[in-house]
Design a protein around this motif. Structure first.
Motif, mmCIF file in Angstrom:
data_model
loop_
_atom_site.group_PDB
_atom_site.id
_atom_site.type_symbol
_atom_site.label_atom_id
_atom_site.label_comp_id
_atom_site.label_asym_id
_atom_site.label_seq_id
_atom_site.Cartn_x
_atom_site.Cartn_y
_atom_site.Cartn_z
ATOM 1 N N LYS A 52 36.188 5.968 27.265
ATOM 2 C CA LYS A 52 37.514 6.425 26.871
ATOM 3 C C LYS A 52 37.444 7.902 26.504
ATOM 4 O O LYS A 52 36.372 8.440 26.218
ATOM 5 N N VAL A 53 38.593 8.552 26.543
ATOM 6 C CA VAL A 53 38.696 9.954 26.164
ATOM 7 C C VAL A 53 39.398 10.003 24.813
ATOM 8 O O VAL A 53 40.609 9.792 24.725
ATOM 9 N N GLU A 54 38.622 10.258 23.756
ATOM 10 C CA GLU A 54 39.202 10.214 22.406
ATOM 11 C C GLU A 54 38.750 11.382 21.537
ATOM 12 O O GLU A 54 39.570 12.028 20.893
ATOM 13 N N TYR A 55 37.440 11.655 21.508
ATOM 14 C CA TYR A 55 36.912 12.767 20.710
ATOM 15 C C TYR A 55 36.104 13.696 21.617
ATOM 16 O O TYR A 55 35.560 13.277 22.639
ATOM 17 N N GLY A 56 36.011 14.947 21.193
ATOM 18 C CA GLY A 56 35.255 15.913 21.981
ATOM 19 C C GLY A 56 35.112 17.213 21.220
ATOM 20 O O GLY A 56 35.193 17.251 19.990
ATOM 21 N N THR A 57 34.934 18.299 21.972
ATOM 22 C CA THR A 57 34.628 19.588 21.368
ATOM 23 C C THR A 57 35.389 20.701 22.071
ATOM 24 O O THR A 57 35.519 20.700 23.290
ATOM 25 N N GLU A 58 35.877 21.633 21.269
ATOM 26 C CA GLU A 58 36.492 22.843 21.832
ATOM 27 C C GLU A 58 35.385 23.795 22.262
ATOM 28 O O GLU A 58 34.438 24.043 21.513
ATOM 29 N N MET A 59 35.503 24.322 23.474
ATOM 30 C CA MET A 59 34.463 25.178 24.044
ATOM 31 C C MET A 59 35.013 26.565 24.363
ATOM 32 O O MET A 59 36.154 26.705 24.821
ATOM 33 N N LYS A 60 34.169 27.573 24.161
ATOM 34 C CA LYS A 60 34.528 28.946 24.493
ATOM 35 C C LYS A 60 33.553 29.484 25.530
ATOM 36 O O LYS A 60 32.337 29.309 25.389
ATOM 37 N N ILE A 61 34.057 30.107 26.574
ATOM 38 C CA ILE A 61 33.200 30.745 27.583
ATOM 39 C C ILE A 61 32.684 32.055 27.007
ATOM 40 O O ILE A 61 33.461 32.934 26.631
ATOM 41 N N THR A 62 31.370 32.187 26.918
ATOM 42 C CA THR A 62 30.772 33.398 26.352
ATOM 43 C C THR A 62 30.247 34.352 27.419
ATOM 44 O O THR A 62 30.097 35.542 27.156
ATOM 45 N N ASN A 63 29.969 33.804 28.612
ATOM 46 C CA ASN A 63 29.446 34.673 29.672
ATOM 47 C C ASN A 63 29.604 33.998 31.025
ATOM 48 O O ASN A 63 29.434 32.783 31.145
ATOM 49 N N ILE A 64 29.963 34.787 32.026
ATOM 50 C CA ILE A 64 29.981 34.297 33.411
ATOM 51 C C ILE A 64 28.664 34.745 34.034
ATOM 52 O O ILE A 64 28.494 35.905 34.415
ATOM 53 N N ALA A 65 27.708 33.826 34.103
ATOM 54 C CA ALA A 65 26.380 34.177 34.600
ATOM 55 C C ALA A 65 26.417 34.485 36.092
ATOM 56 O O ALA A 65 25.708 35.377 36.565
ATOM 57 N N LYS A 66 27.246 33.735 36.834
ATOM 58 C CA LYS A 66 27.353 33.981 38.273
ATOM 59 C C LYS A 66 28.688 33.463 38.784
ATOM 60 O O LYS A 66 29.142 32.403 38.384
ATOM 61 N N ARG A 67 29.304 34.252 39.647
ATOM 62 C CA ARG A 67 30.541 33.868 40.309
ATOM 63 C C ARG A 67 30.262 33.822 41.812
ATOM 64 O O ARG A 67 29.892 34.831 42.417
ATOM 65 N N TYR A 68 30.409 32.635 42.403
ATOM 66 C CA TYR A 68 30.096 32.455 43.818
ATOM 67 C C TYR A 68 31.317 32.777 44.684
ATOM 68 O O TYR A 68 32.462 32.700 44.226
ATOM 69 N N GLU A 69 31.038 33.114 45.936
ATOM 70 C CA GLU A 69 32.127 33.474 46.852
ATOM 71 C C GLU A 69 33.074 32.308 47.105
ATOM 72 O O GLU A 69 34.262 32.504 47.387
ATOM 73 N N ASP A 70 32.578 31.063 47.010
ATOM 74 C CA ASP A 70 33.422 29.896 47.257
ATOM 75 C C ASP A 70 34.154 29.413 46.001
ATOM 76 O O ASP A 70 34.766 28.345 45.998
ATOM 77 N N GLY A 71 34.090 30.215 44.930
ATOM 78 C CA GLY A 71 34.840 29.878 43.728
ATOM 79 C C GLY A 71 34.039 29.122 42.681
ATOM 80 O O GLY A 71 34.558 28.836 41.589
ATOM 81 N N ARG A 72 32.787 28.777 42.962
ATOM 82 C CA ARG A 72 31.957 28.110 41.963
ATOM 83 C C ARG A 72 31.547 29.115 40.882
ATOM 84 O O ARG A 72 31.553 30.319 41.102
ATOM 85 N N TYR A 73 31.184 28.572 39.723
ATOM 86 C CA TYR A 73 30.767 29.419 38.603
ATOM 87 C C TYR A 73 29.518 28.852 37.949
ATOM 88 O O TYR A 73 29.331 27.633 37.890
ATOM 89 N N ASP A 74 28.697 29.745 37.433
ATOM 90 C CA ASP A 74 27.698 29.404 36.440
ATOM 91 C C ASP A 74 28.171 30.072 35.154
ATOM 92 O O ASP A 74 28.257 31.304 35.089
ATOM 93 N N ILE A 75 28.512 29.259 34.153
ATOM 94 C CA ILE A 75 29.055 29.834 32.921
ATOM 95 C C ILE A 75 28.220 29.417 31.724
ATOM 96 O O ILE A 75 27.595 28.360 31.702
ATOM 97 N N GLU A 76 28.211 30.283 30.731
ATOM 98 C CA GLU A 76 27.588 29.994 29.446
ATOM 99 C C GLU A 76 28.706 29.775 28.434
ATOM 100 O O GLU A 76 29.665 30.549 28.382
#
Length: 208
Positions: A52-76
């Motif tokens: 079930k989807v009930e509890y979780g965590t708020e997340m902040k993007i701190t860095n874009i480690a890599k942005r791929y040409e096809d729109g994929r991301y490696d994010i921190e």
């Protein structure tokens, strides 16, 4: 506090303060990340642990480690606060991803010094038994800081995430350690017996 956030559900628990690296490849989440970057906004990781989807965590993007040409991301990212999901719209209007209203839960930092000292003692023994060379403890550690390194099941981590007071989290973790340490001690004892097998040893006879 209530707010609306895009949802990136994962089968994991992210504790506040945790740094999490994500490889984003699904179209809906590529769109989510692009929107967060464009608006400098955060997203939610609802922990999909107990079906079930009930509890979780708020997340902040701190860095874009890599942005791929096809729109994929490696994010921190870094986990900020525990949240309770109030509702979900899937997909969110005009988007590929889900979003919904969440309540950011207040954390009560009321840790107990004596409980912390007891935790430190048990954690030190735990790390010695499992042969962790570098003990991940600092004098100012909080339960969320080390929870992933204590042998909790994912379900137990999810239960821990929902506890809003540090003192109650300390007791929760102490109960867990008191349950698993005897088992680990027995495993270590058996390992030592196996090492002794085949060697000549001097035993003092018992007096009856």
């Amino acid at each position: 506090m209530k707010t609306k956030l895009p949802f990136f559900p994962l089968n994991l628990v992210a504790f506040p303060g945790q740094q999490l690296n994500l490889h984003v490849f699904e179209p809906r989440y590529k769109e989510l990340v692009a929107d967060c970057i464009a608006s400098d906004s955060n997203f939610a990781i609802p922990s999909y642990v107990k079906n079930k989807v009930e509890y979780g965590t708020e997340m902040k993007i701190t860095n874009i480690a890599k942005r791929y040409e096809d729109g994929r991301y490696d994010i921190e990212t870094i986990a900020l606060s525990v949240l309770h999901v109030l509702n979900m719209e899937n997909p969110f209007r005009g988007k590929l991803y889900a979003a919904g209203e969440v309540e950011i839960l207040t954390n009560v930092d009321n840790g107990d010094v004596l409980l912390k000292e007891e935790l430190f003692k048990f954690l030190t023994e735990l790390y010695q038994l499992v042969e962790i060379q570098k003990i991940p403890l600092t004098p100012k550690f909080k339960v969320f800081d080390i929870a992933h390194q204590t042998g909790l099941s994912k379900e137990a981590e999810y239960d821990l995430l929902q506890i809003r007071e540090e003192r109650k989290r300390q007791r929760f973790l102490l109960d867990h350690l008191k349950a698993i340490l005897p088992q680990l001690r027995e495993i270590q004892r058996n390992k030592e017996l196996v090492k002794m097998n085949g060697h000549f040893r001097h035993y003092n006879p018992l007096e009856f």
